[in-house]
Structures are given as structure tokens and as C-alpha cells.
Design an enzyme around this catalytic site. Sequence first.
Site, PDB file in Angstrom:
ATOM      1  N   HIS A 159     -10.691  -7.911  -0.380  1.00 57.85           N
ATOM      2  CA  HIS A 159     -10.136  -7.156   0.739  1.00 57.85           C
ATOM      3  C   HIS A 159     -10.205  -5.645   0.475  1.00 57.85           C
ATOM      4  CE1 HIS A 159      -7.715  -8.395   4.389  1.00 57.85           C
ATOM      5  NE2 HIS A 159      -7.627  -7.084   4.471  1.00 57.85           N
ATOM      6  N   ARG A 179       0.863  -1.183   0.000  1.00 54.21           N
ATOM      7  CA  ARG A 179       0.000   0.000   0.000  1.00 54.21           C
ATOM      8  C   ARG A 179       0.893   1.223   0.000  1.00 54.21           C
ATOM      9  NH1 ARG A 179      -3.837  -2.811   4.609  1.00 54.21           N
ATOM     10  NH2 ARG A 179      -4.170  -4.713   3.397  1.00 54.21           N
ATOM     11  N   GLY A 226     -16.855  -2.386  -2.291  1.00 57.06           N
ATOM     12  CA  GLY A 226     -17.388  -1.310  -3.128  1.00 57.06           C
ATOM     13  C   GLY A 226     -18.859  -1.003  -2.943  1.00 57.06           C
TER      14      GLY A 226
HETATM   15  C1  LIG Z   1      -9.136   0.312   7.174  1.00 52.80           C
HETATM   16  C2  LIG Z   1      -9.418  -1.103   6.816  1.00 52.80           C
HETATM   17  C3  LIG Z   1      -9.017  -2.123   7.651  1.00 52.80           C
HETATM   18  C4  LIG Z   1      -9.313  -3.447   7.319  1.00 52.80           C
HETATM   19  N1  LIG Z   1      -8.963  -4.413   8.206  1.00 52.80           N
HETATM   20  C5  LIG Z   1      -9.299  -5.692   7.936  1.00 52.80           C
HETATM   21  C6  LIG Z   1      -9.026  -6.698   8.888  1.00 52.80           C
HETATM   22  O1  LIG Z   1      -8.484  -6.455   9.952  1.00 52.80           O
HETATM   23  N2  LIG Z   1      -9.395  -7.969   8.563  1.00 52.80           N
HETATM   24  C7  LIG Z   1     -10.003  -8.286   7.370  1.00 52.80           C
HETATM   25  O2  LIG Z   1     -10.312  -9.445   7.116  1.00 52.80           O
HETATM   26  N3  LIG Z   1     -10.276  -7.324   6.466  1.00 52.80           N
HETATM   27  C8  LIG Z   1      -9.954  -6.050   6.726  1.00 52.80           C
HETATM   28  N4  LIG Z   1     -10.270  -5.077   5.829  1.00 52.80           N
HETATM   29  C9  LIG Z   1     -11.022  -5.432   4.610  1.00 52.80           C
HETATM   30  C10 LIG Z   1     -12.540  -5.372   4.859  1.00 52.80           C
HETATM   31  O3  LIG Z   1     -12.957  -6.400   5.731  1.00 52.80           O
HETATM   32  C11 LIG Z   1     -13.358  -5.506   3.574  1.00 52.80           C
HETATM   33  O4  LIG Z   1     -12.966  -6.675   2.910  1.00 52.80           O
HETATM   34  C12 LIG Z   1     -13.256  -4.317   2.621  1.00 52.80           C
HETATM   35  O5  LIG Z   1     -13.032  -3.109   3.307  1.00 52.80           O
HETATM   36  C13 LIG Z   1     -14.545  -4.226   1.808  1.00 52.80           C
HETATM   37  O6  LIG Z   1     -14.476  -3.197   0.888  1.00 52.80           O
HETATM   38  P1  LIG Z   1     -15.150  -1.753   1.083  1.00 52.80           P
HETATM   39  O7  LIG Z   1     -14.264  -1.003   2.019  1.00 52.80           O
HETATM   40  O8  LIG Z   1     -15.138  -1.202  -0.318  1.00 52.80           O
HETATM   41  O9  LIG Z   1     -16.545  -1.956   1.612  1.00 52.80           O
HETATM   42  C14 LIG Z   1      -9.983  -3.761   6.114  1.00 52.80           C
HETATM   43  C15 LIG Z   1     -10.371  -2.732   5.268  1.00 52.80           C
HETATM   44  C16 LIG Z   1     -10.107  -1.411   5.604  1.00 52.80           C
HETATM   45  C17 LIG Z   1     -10.572  -0.325   4.673  1.00 52.80           C
HETATM   46  C1  LIG Z   2      -1.232  -4.945  12.511  1.00 55.61           C
HETATM   47  C2  LIG Z   2      -1.972  -5.816  11.574  1.00 55.61           C
HETATM   48  C3  LIG Z   2      -2.439  -5.145  10.374  1.00 55.61           C
HETATM   49  C4  LIG Z   2      -3.897  -5.217  10.205  1.00 55.61           C
HETATM   50  C5  LIG Z   2      -4.289  -4.375   9.084  1.00 55.61           C
HETATM   51  C6  LIG Z   2      -5.645  -4.594   8.655  1.00 55.61           C
HETATM   52  C7  LIG Z   2      -5.787  -4.025   7.314  1.00 55.61           C
HETATM   53  O1  LIG Z   2      -5.470  -2.920   7.032  1.00 55.61           O
HETATM   54  C8  LIG Z   2      -6.315  -4.834   6.287  1.00 55.61           C
HETATM   55  O2  LIG Z   2      -6.500  -6.017   6.550  1.00 55.61           O
HETATM   56  O3  LIG Z   2      -6.546  -4.344   5.196  1.00 55.61           O
END
Ligand SMILES: Cc1cc2nc3c(=O)[nH]c(=O)nc-3n(C[C@H](O)[C@H](O)[C@H](O)COP(=O)(O)O)c2cc1C
Ligand SMILES: CCCCCCC(=O)C(=O)O
Length: 373
Positions: A263, A171, A296
Site C-alpha cells: 500500500h 499516518r 516504489g
Molecule cells: C494518495 C494515495 C491514495 C491511495 N488510495 C488508495 C486507495 O484508495 N485504494 C487502494 O487500494 N490503494 C490506495 N493507495 C495505494 C496505492 O494503490 C499503491 O498501492 C501505492 O501508492 C503504490 O506505491 P507508490 O506510491 O510508491 O507507487 C493510495 C496511495 C496513495 C499515495
Molecule cells: C475516505 C476513505 C479513505 C481512503 C484513503 C485512501 C488512502 O489514502 C489509502 O488507501 O492509502
Amino acid sequence: MTQLQTGTPLLTASDYRRSAQRLVGSDVWDFIEGGAEDERTLAANLRAFDRVRLRPRVLAGVPDADTTVSLFGTAYATPIGIAPTAYHRLVDAEGEVATARGAGRAGALFVVGMFASRTIEDIAAAASSGLWLQLYWLRRRDVMRDLAERAERSGYGAIMLTVDVPRMGRRWRDMRNGFAIGGDVAAVNIEPAVMAEAHRRDEGGSALARHTAGSFDPSLSWADLAWLRDCTRLPLVLKGILTAEDAALAVAHGADAIVVSNHGGRQLDGAVASLDALAEVADAVGGACPVLFDGGVRRGADALAALALGARMVLLGRPPLWGLAAGGADGVAGVLRTATEELAHAMVLAGRAALPDLDRTALRPTSLAGGDA
Ligand SMILES: Cc1cc2nc3c(=O)[nH]c(=O)nc-3n(C[C@H](O)[C@H](O)[C@H](O)COP(=O)(O)O)c2cc1C
Ligand SMILES: CCCCCCC(=O)C(=O)O
């Protein structure tokens, strides 16, 4: 309509987003908003919904729409829930406790992240609708087992294993910002030694990427799932499936549900848009287990499209964080209620009374064929 302290009427998810951006520091904002590399998959997730065209039926005698749904024996007022995201205290002092209160007010599922910044038990105490716990696969399996046991004891309804992070996506925003988890925010459910790298700013680059490189187990394979299955009696949900092949393997390995997800465009840049993967996965699963969806979704009509393509429930990642930043529990509830009202409105206008009435006849096939992904 929700009106928070700002005085601005918040009618749409975009309104919450604008409001949140004014309140959140730029490095945290980049962490939330950002995707992997050139953010092509992140953009594709949104564009995929722009291609959808609905096929409304008229004179269907539908004065109102029923958005209730049931999953693993728990009833929800809405099929729009909260995807797991890490560290909610980055945007609100109460963090996941406020998120749980907001989800409860909307009658929505909240999937608590493994890297939650409030304890599993405190979140459970604040919740009045269903909670699940998300796990990544750590080298330290004892930590995973402990979390799964605590979730079960606290009344969580399922374990969601995220399977698309053998390593963290690159990222650029976080790497350029030297992003690390700072202040008094921490993944409080995990012993500090395991999380130390996530807080180290001094080395530059993304501290989260360094943390995952050290603590996540990248060698995970299908055969390992049996170990997690033996740790808990809770249903096991696999998050991060994008192909028919993996959907079939998930079913063969006894997944109780799967989540079609890339994700939020944060892992493999260039991966298929979530919406474009949904029909393929739903067809491969063939009703063997529920299919959930994220990526999305920003409005009720987006949720309608995903539900029509075979999702039982749709999860939002970034929008609840916008709500939380803009207005705490009220903001979270506002985002979920807004999307649910939009969904119900779209269902009435499309002549579909209840969620089981949503199928592919609700969508123009050409709006989904091809695409850019
Ligand atoms: C700030 C942030 C942190 C996230 N942290 C996790 C996480 O800890 N575990 C995980 O499985 N997915 C994580 N995700 C992914 C979300 O669960 C999800 O798949 C994704 O945000 C869906 O897309 P959207 O943001 O367009 O709704 C994260 C996404 C964001 C934006
Ligand atoms: C310290 C662990 C990182 C988690 C980050 C979650 C995140 O941003 C994602 O899954 O996307």
C-alpha cells in the site's frame, strides 16, 4: 520529452514530483506523499530498487523493445499502469476523468479507486484503454455490490479488492494536519451518508482514519470472498499480498490475479518492502494467475526489475498523481510515457527484446538477497 505550461522540461518522475509539489497545498501533499508511522516501509520500497543491479546481455540483436502486454483479454501498450488512489480532484479539477484520458494516451491500465471523485460512468466515457475498479470491503455490502454492478455495466475489466486495510495505517502527517477531505471534493460514487466522517475536520486527527474505522469491515476473512465473487462476472484481483502463505490462499480461493503491495508504505510500518516480497510471492503462485506489483517504482529500470522477478504488470501510485497535479491528462500521459520509454531503453541496453524475455537472469542475484527488509 514532455514540456508543460511551466516551461520546465520534465524528463523523469522526480521532475514531475518537483513540479507538482509547487502546485499542491501542503496538507494534500502530505496526504499523497506520506506513509504510516515512521515511514520505514515507505523508504524501504525505494531503497529496495537501489540495491538492484542488472545483468545486460550484449550482441543480442535488439534494436528496439516491445513493451506490449495483455491481461484478461485486453492489450496494453505498456506494462506500467496506474494503481488505485483516492480523490484525484484534490490535485486537478477534472480528477479521474483527466487521469483516464492520460492513461488512454499512454495505452495503460488505470485502476479507478473506490473513493474516486468522478463517477464510474464519466471516467469510462473518457477512457480509451483498460479500466478496473478497486473496492475496499465495507460493512455496507450493498454499496460494494452496487459499485461492482456499475463497473460491469460501464465496461470495466476487473474488480480489484484491496485486502490490506482492516483499519487504516496510522499516518502521523495526516493526524498532525487534522486532514479531512474538503471543498467540493467527494467520493461521488458512494452515498454521502456513508462518507460523512471523511469530511469532518472538527474532531482533529485524520478524518480518513475515523471514516475507515466506522465504515470498513475489519472482520473480513478468506471465506467472505465468495460473496464478492457472486456479485460480478468480472475477474477478481486481490491487492495487498506480501507472503507466500497468502499468495497460496489467494490462488486456492480463486483469485484471478494478485497484486504484491504494501500500500505504498501507508499501512503496516515495518512491513517488508514490496520488491523484497515479489520473488517469494511469484514462486508461491507458480504461474497459477498473473502477479502484479506496486510500491516504489519511479523509473523504467525499476519496472524492469519487478517484471524480471515475476510481475506481469507494474502499477504506479504517487507518480501519476504528480503528473495529474503538474499537467492534468498531459501530465499523467507524460509520467506513463516517460517510464515506458525508460523501460524500453533499459530493455534494449540489457539485450531483452520483449517482456517475456525478462526473467531473473536479468538481475544479479546478490542485489536482491537479504536487503533491509
Ligand atoms: C494518495 C494515495 C491514495 C491511495 N488510495 C488508495 C486507495 O484508495 N485504494 C487502494 O487500494 N490503494 C490506495 N493507495 C495505494 C496505492 O494503490 C499503491 O498501492 C501505492 O501508492 C503504490 O506505491 P507508490 O506510491 O510508491 O507507487 C493510495 C496511495 C496513495 C499515495
Ligand atoms: C475516505 C476513505 C479513505 C481512503 C484513503 C485512501 C488512502 O489514502 C489509502 O488507501 O492509502
